[in-house]
Enzyme design. Sequence first.
Site, short mmCIF file in Angstrom:
data_model
loop_
_atom_site.label_atom_id
_atom_site.label_comp_id
_atom_site.label_asym_id
_atom_site.label_seq_id
_atom_site.Cartn_x
_atom_site.Cartn_y
_atom_site.Cartn_z
N HIS A 7 43.80 48.36 40.53
CA HIS A 7 44.27 48.25 39.14
C HIS A 7 43.55 47.13 38.40
CE1 HIS A 7 46.91 47.36 35.72
NE2 HIS A 7 47.40 48.59 35.86
N ARG A 8 43.54 45.94 38.97
CA ARG A 8 42.81 44.76 38.49
C ARG A 8 43.39 44.13 37.22
NH1 ARG A 8 36.44 45.48 38.71
NH2 ARG A 8 36.88 47.02 37.09
N ASP A 9 44.55 44.57 36.78
CA ASP A 9 45.18 43.90 35.64
C ASP A 9 46.71 44.00 35.77
OD1 ASP A 9 45.27 42.39 33.33
OD2 ASP A 9 45.07 44.11 31.98
N LEU A 10 47.20 43.80 36.98
CA LEU A 10 48.65 43.83 37.19
C LEU A 10 49.28 42.59 36.59
CD1 LEU A 10 48.77 45.07 40.90
CD2 LEU A 10 49.39 46.40 38.86
N ASN B 150 52.30 44.86 31.82
CA ASN B 150 51.83 46.20 32.21
C ASN B 150 52.80 46.91 33.14
OD1 ASN B 150 49.57 45.91 30.64
ND2 ASN B 150 48.26 45.22 32.31
#
Length: 267
Positions: free
Chosen positions: A79-82, A86
């Site tokens: 995911h890299r943007d938890l 979000n």
Amino acid sequence: MDPLPWDQVMKVLRHKYLINFYQAIETTSRVYVILELAQGGDILEWIQRYGACSEPLAGKWFSQLTLGVAYLHSKGIVHRDLKLENLLLDKRENVKISDFGFSKMVSTNTQGQKKPSQHLMNCFSHLSQTYCGSFAYACPEILLGLPYNPFLSDTWSMGVILYTLVAAHLPFDDTNLKKLLRETQKEVSFPANRPVSQECKNLIHMMLRQAVKRATILDILKDPWVIKFQPERPYQEIQILEVLCPPQSSTATTSHPPEFYQQGKKK
């Protein structure tokens, strides 16, 4: 092979704790993305309104997040943007992981590899060099500008999320980058005025530590605190992840202070 763009990633995802992607409509000047409606807003708004979660509620939301991330990681997707913004809530206050703008399906050179499992094992040793996400949720490797394992980057962000659920504030001060980096190299402390079980603290320490000792998503799935709140056991994901996730050192199951970045920097 280049990573799939986020909209292509979303098209292959179907899971109860991920926001559903319905359609993307592209015009000459804009792209319209049609997604599932999450009537409950996001968890950051919830915490800003109500404060720290009770441990059962934190357990419910975190276990749902864990199941969603396990599904992603078992497919070689990061995911890299938890972050709390979000994590949306449906009308029954179940988690819906959203915003896949930085996500990617990790690809490696699979020439000569005949088994899909071999390809996925290469994915789990893949290092990313795209520094994305929010500073407050970013692992120390990203803050240092080092190549990083994006799967372990996701689990660090999960540690920040769980801490914030039970403490009602972020574990690290992100207003100054140098201060943030110093803080991420120390063991996180918990506010004295909020009761947090030792099991929950142990899990947070497992996630907020140096990469070589950090919990994988499989470690989190098998953690006793998480198991207490899991609505179901994801046997298929566990079976895949048991092949993929490298064994962590024995210190991954303890809550000793992390000794960040003893390993040398990569050039």
